[in-house]
Design a protein around this motif. Structure first.
Motif, PDB file in Angstrom:
ATOM      1  N   GLY A 189       0.811  -1.215   0.000  1.00  0.00           N
ATOM      2  CA  GLY A 189       0.000   0.000   0.000  1.00  0.00           C
ATOM      3  C   GLY A 189       0.840   1.258   0.000  1.00  0.00           C
ATOM      4  O   GLY A 189       0.504   2.251  -0.653  1.00  0.00           O
ATOM      5  N   GLY A 190       1.962   1.222   0.738  1.00  0.00           N
ATOM      6  CA  GLY A 190       2.852   2.367   0.758  1.00  0.00           C
ATOM      7  C   GLY A 190       3.488   2.628  -0.588  1.00  0.00           C
ATOM      8  O   GLY A 190       3.645   3.782  -0.998  1.00  0.00           O
ATOM      9  N   LEU A 191       3.867   1.568  -1.292  1.00  0.00           N
ATOM     10  CA  LEU A 191       4.441   1.719  -2.626  1.00  0.00           C
ATOM     11  C   LEU A 191       3.439   2.339  -3.586  1.00  0.00           C
ATOM     12  O   LEU A 191       3.786   3.211  -4.390  1.00  0.00           O
ATOM     13  CB  LEU A 191       4.897   0.352  -3.156  1.00  0.00           C
ATOM     14  N   VAL A 192       2.186   1.876  -3.493  1.00  0.00           N
ATOM     15  CA  VAL A 192       1.137   2.422  -4.364  1.00  0.00           C
ATOM     16  C   VAL A 192       0.948   3.911  -4.097  1.00  0.00           C
ATOM     17  O   VAL A 192       0.862   4.722  -5.028  1.00  0.00           O
ATOM     18  CB  VAL A 192      -0.186   1.665  -4.166  1.00  0.00           C
ATOM     19  N   PHE A 193       0.890   4.292  -2.819  1.00  0.00           N
ATOM     20  CA  PHE A 193       0.720   5.704  -2.468  1.00  0.00           C
ATOM     21  C   PHE A 193       1.897   6.536  -2.967  1.00  0.00           C
ATOM     22  O   PHE A 193       1.721   7.664  -3.433  1.00  0.00           O
ATOM     23  CB  PHE A 193       0.568   5.849  -0.947  1.00  0.00           C
ATOM     24  N   THR A 194       3.100   5.986  -2.874  1.00  0.00           N
ATOM     25  CA  THR A 194       4.281   6.713  -3.348  1.00  0.00           C
ATOM     26  C   THR A 194       4.207   6.951  -4.848  1.00  0.00           C
ATOM     27  O   THR A 194       4.474   8.065  -5.330  1.00  0.00           O
ATOM     28  CB  THR A 194       5.564   5.926  -3.021  1.00  0.00           C
ATOM     29  N   ILE A 195       3.852   5.911  -5.584  1.00  0.00           N
ATOM     30  CA  ILE A 195       3.754   6.034  -7.046  1.00  0.00           C
ATOM     31  C   ILE A 195       2.681   7.041  -7.440  1.00  0.00           C
ATOM     32  O   ILE A 195       2.905   7.919  -8.278  1.00  0.00           O
ATOM     33  CB  ILE A 195       3.457   4.662  -7.681  1.00  0.00           C
ATOM     34  N   VAL A 196       1.500   6.930  -6.810  1.00  0.00           N
ATOM     35  CA  VAL A 196       0.413   7.863  -7.107  1.00  0.00           C
ATOM     36  C   VAL A 196       0.831   9.294  -6.785  1.00  0.00           C
ATOM     37  O   VAL A 196       0.610  10.231  -7.567  1.00  0.00           O
ATOM     38  CB  VAL A 196      -0.862   7.484  -6.326  1.00  0.00           C
ATOM     39  N   GLY A 197       1.450   9.465  -5.623  1.00  0.00           N
ATOM     40  CA  GLY A 197       1.876  10.803  -5.222  1.00  0.00           C
ATOM     41  C   GLY A 197       2.866  11.420  -6.193  1.00  0.00           C
ATOM     42  O   GLY A 197       2.744  12.591  -6.569  1.00  0.00           O
ATOM     43  N   LEU A 198       3.836  10.624  -6.651  1.00  0.00           N
ATOM     44  CA  LEU A 198       4.853  11.144  -7.565  1.00  0.00           C
ATOM     45  C   LEU A 198       4.267  11.461  -8.934  1.00  0.00           C
ATOM     46  O   LEU A 198       4.672  12.433  -9.575  1.00  0.00           O
ATOM     47  CB  LEU A 198       6.006  10.139  -7.690  1.00  0.00           C
ATOM     48  N   PHE A 199       3.320  10.660  -9.395  1.00  0.00           N
ATOM     49  CA  PHE A 199       2.691  10.954 -10.683  1.00  0.00           C
ATOM     50  C   PHE A 199       1.887  12.249 -10.631  1.00  0.00           C
ATOM     51  O   PHE A 199       1.881  13.036 -11.582  1.00  0.00           O
ATOM     52  CB  PHE A 199       1.778   9.799 -11.114  1.00  0.00           C
ATOM     53  N   VAL A 200       1.195  12.478  -9.517  1.00  0.00           N
ATOM     54  CA  VAL A 200       0.422  13.719  -9.367  1.00  0.00           C
ATOM     55  C   VAL A 200       1.359  14.909  -9.190  1.00  0.00           C
ATOM     56  O   VAL A 200       1.079  16.021  -9.646  1.00  0.00           O
ATOM     57  CB  VAL A 200      -0.542  13.598  -8.171  1.00  0.00           C
ATOM     58  N   LEU A 201       2.506  14.675  -8.546  1.00  0.00           N
ATOM     59  CA  LEU A 201       3.486  15.730  -8.322  1.00  0.00           C
ATOM     60  C   LEU A 201       4.288  16.054  -9.581  1.00  0.00           C
ATOM     61  O   LEU A 201       4.815  17.159  -9.718  1.00  0.00           O
ATOM     62  CB  LEU A 201       4.444  15.291  -7.202  1.00  0.00           C
ATOM     63  N   TYR A 202       4.356  15.114 -10.521  1.00  0.00           N
ATOM     64  CA  TYR A 202       5.249  15.221 -11.673  1.00  0.00           C
ATOM     65  C   TYR A 202       5.067  16.510 -12.492  1.00  0.00           C
ATOM     66  O   TYR A 202       6.061  17.133 -12.881  1.00  0.00           O
ATOM     67  CB  TYR A 202       5.085  13.998 -12.566  1.00  0.00           C
ATOM     68  N   PRO A 203       3.825  16.956 -12.812  1.00  0.00           N
ATOM     69  CA  PRO A 203       3.688  18.200 -13.597  1.00  0.00           C
ATOM     70  C   PRO A 203       4.359  19.403 -12.936  1.00  0.00           C
ATOM     71  O   PRO A 203       4.939  20.248 -13.628  1.00  0.00           O
ATOM     72  CB  PRO A 203       2.170  18.392 -13.701  1.00  0.00           C
ATOM     73  N   LEU A 204       4.305  19.476 -11.604  1.00  0.00           N
ATOM     74  CA  LEU A 204       4.968  20.577 -10.904  1.00  0.00           C
ATOM     75  C   LEU A 204       6.486  20.448 -11.017  1.00  0.00           C
ATOM     76  O   LEU A 204       7.190  21.446 -11.185  1.00  0.00           O
ATOM     77  CB  LEU A 204       4.544  20.604  -9.431  1.00  0.00           C
ATOM     78  N   LEU A 205       6.985  19.228 -10.947  1.00  0.00           N
ATOM     79  CA  LEU A 205       8.424  19.010 -11.110  1.00  0.00           C
ATOM     80  C   LEU A 205       8.874  19.423 -12.504  1.00  0.00           C
ATOM     81  O   LEU A 205       9.947  20.001 -12.669  1.00  0.00           O
ATOM     82  CB  LEU A 205       8.772  17.532 -10.859  1.00  0.00           C
ATOM     83  N   VAL A 206       8.047  19.127 -13.518  1.00  0.00           N
ATOM     84  CA  VAL A 206       8.366  19.528 -14.891  1.00  0.00           C
ATOM     85  C   VAL A 206       8.418  21.041 -14.989  1.00  0.00           C
ATOM     86  O   VAL A 206       9.298  21.622 -15.641  1.00  0.00           O
ATOM     87  CB  VAL A 206       7.345  18.948 -15.884  1.00  0.00           C
ATOM     88  N   PHE A 207       7.452  21.721 -14.338  1.00  0.00           N
ATOM     89  CA  PHE A 207       7.410  23.183 -14.383  1.00  0.00           C
ATOM     90  C   PHE A 207       8.673  23.779 -13.758  1.00  0.00           C
ATOM     91  O   PHE A 207       9.223  24.760 -14.256  1.00  0.00           O
ATOM     92  CB  PHE A 207       6.177  23.689 -13.639  1.00  0.00           C
ATOM     93  N   ILE A 208       9.161  23.164 -12.677  1.00  0.00           N
ATOM     94  CA  ILE A 208      10.306  23.712 -11.951  1.00  0.00           C
ATOM     95  C   ILE A 208      11.629  23.343 -12.607  1.00  0.00           C
ATOM     96  O   ILE A 208      12.503  24.194 -12.796  1.00  0.00           O
ATOM     97  CB  ILE A 208      10.299  23.226 -10.486  1.00  0.00           C
ATOM     98  N   PHE A 209      11.767  22.058 -12.984  1.00  0.00           N
ATOM     99  CA  PHE A 209      13.069  21.556 -13.423  1.00  0.00           C
ATOM    100  C   PHE A 209      13.180  21.309 -14.918  1.00  0.00           C
ATOM    101  O   PHE A 209      14.283  21.166 -15.448  1.00  0.00           O
ATOM    102  CB  PHE A 209      13.394  20.241 -12.696  1.00  0.00           C
ATOM    103  N   GLY A 210      12.047  21.237 -15.646  1.00  0.00           N
ATOM    104  CA  GLY A 210      12.099  20.819 -17.046  1.00  0.00           C
ATOM    105  C   GLY A 210      11.839  19.328 -17.147  1.00  0.00           C
ATOM    106  O   GLY A 210      12.000  18.573 -16.181  1.00  0.00           O
ATOM    107  N   GLY A 211      11.437  18.866 -18.339  1.00  0.00           N
ATOM    108  CA  GLY A 211      10.981  17.496 -18.506  1.00  0.00           C
ATOM    109  C   GLY A 211      12.005  16.440 -18.150  1.00  0.00           C
ATOM    110  O   GLY A 211      11.725  15.506 -17.395  1.00  0.00           O
ATOM    111  N   THR A 212      13.217  16.543 -18.674  1.00  0.00           N
ATOM    112  CA  THR A 212      14.228  15.510 -18.442  1.00  0.00           C
ATOM    113  C   THR A 212      14.658  15.473 -16.984  1.00  0.00           C
ATOM    114  O   THR A 212      14.702  14.410 -16.355  1.00  0.00           O
ATOM    115  CB  THR A 212      15.456  15.764 -19.333  1.00  0.00           C
TER     116      THR A 212
END
Length: 306
Positions: free
Chosen positions: A213-236
């Motif tokens: 369950g913790g792994l699933v929550f981590t994956i879900v959290g990172l996928f939802v967080l990913y667009p913000l990471l792209v905005f800050i750092f760029g896609g790669t």
């Protein structure tokens, strides 16, 4: 390399749960699963949708080559027959960062992306040019220079007007009108900040949830967080940051005992996967060959339709 990794593992005395490597591979697979099929960059103007005349392509190629020689800024035009049901903003970032437009230390690239079947367009700007080609200017170029020609069926005229206006804006010769300044603002951060906050909360909570369950929550959290990471750092760079955050969460769970209640000793440490950031060199080449210079996006831009 293996001995060094074992030393790190024994030094800090942490163990990753079983299946951690599988989850990392799954993260990479799922990220690539939705990726737009970015073509190889070969020319400054790549008309894969077939909307431009050869004369227009030749003229634009010549103008953009001279503009790069004068300013070192790289501008690319790409027309795609399909967005493959992806968001044009995400597609533009994928293409921009894969092509690495702009010089590495300047990030001075611009991409004009056009999807005629979806009737959408996007000006994506490298972070080094966000002051010269603002979101407001990009929005005005789309609305006032490109869209009118596209609506009348003049694709050659619209792309030419758009490219000329982009070059003028970078030179400081294209200013937004008072109406644009009064009625428009940059919504890019406000669009991704809420989902980024939710993703960060999910990722944090995942440290206290045991086993799968913790792994699933981590994956879900990172996928939802990913667009913000792209905005800050760029896609790669955002992909590397997401992978790093995943590993960090797993380490913290083991060091502080968060969410324990299952799983054995996975051992080891992630030693790399084979992601490539592309070359650091660039060349303007001749008329038949051209490549990006190592830049990235994250400088904003604007989208529109017609």
């Amino acid at each position: 390399m293996n001995s060094k990794l074992k030393f790190i593992n024994s030094k800090f005395n942490f163990k990753l749960p079983k299946g951690w490597l599988f989850v990392l591979v799954l993260l990479q697979f799922l990220t690539g699963l939705s990726s737009f099929p970015v073509p190889q960059l070969e020319r400054r103007v790549m008309d894969h949708a077939g909307i431009l005349s050869e004369a227009t392509i030749t003229k634009l190629e010549s103008d953009l080559k001279q503009f790069e020689a004068d300013t070192s800024n790289q501008i690319a035009v790409y027309t795609t027959p399909s967005l493959h049901e992806e968001n044009i903003e995400e597609v533009a970032i994928e293409i921009f960062d894969e092509w690495k437009l702009g010089q590495k230390n300047k990030n001075n690239g611009v991409l004009l992306l056009i999807a005629p079947n979806e009737r959408k367009m996007r000006i994506e700007v490298g972070r080094g040019l966000e002051g010269a080609l603002t979101d407001i200017q990009a929005k005005q170029i789309i609305r006032n220079e490109i869209r009118p020609s596209f609506k009348s069926g003049d694709m050659d005229g619209g792309v030419t007007a758009g490219v000329n206006s982009i070059m003028a804006a970078i030179r400081g010769e294209y200013a937004p009108s008072e109406d644009d300044v009064a009625t428009n603002r940059d919504n890019s951060f406000s669009d991704v900040a809420p989902s980024g906050l939710v993703g960060g909360i999910f990722t944090f909570i995942s440290m206290f949830i045991p086993a799968f369950g913790g792994l699933v929550f981590t994956i879900v959290g990172l996928f939802v967080l990913y667009p913000l990471l792209v905005f800050i750092f760029g896609g790669t760079a955002a992909l590397f940051v997401a992978i790093f955050l995943f590993i960090l969460v797993m380490i913290l769970k083991r060091i502080f005992g968060f969410g324990q209640g299952g799983g054995g000793s996975g051992g080891g440490f992630y030693s790399g996967g084979g992601w490539s950031s592309g070359g650091d060199s660039w060349s303007s080449g001749g008329t038949d060959s051209w490549s990006g210079g190592g830049g990235d996006s994250a400088g904003g831009g604007a989208s529109g339709d017609w």
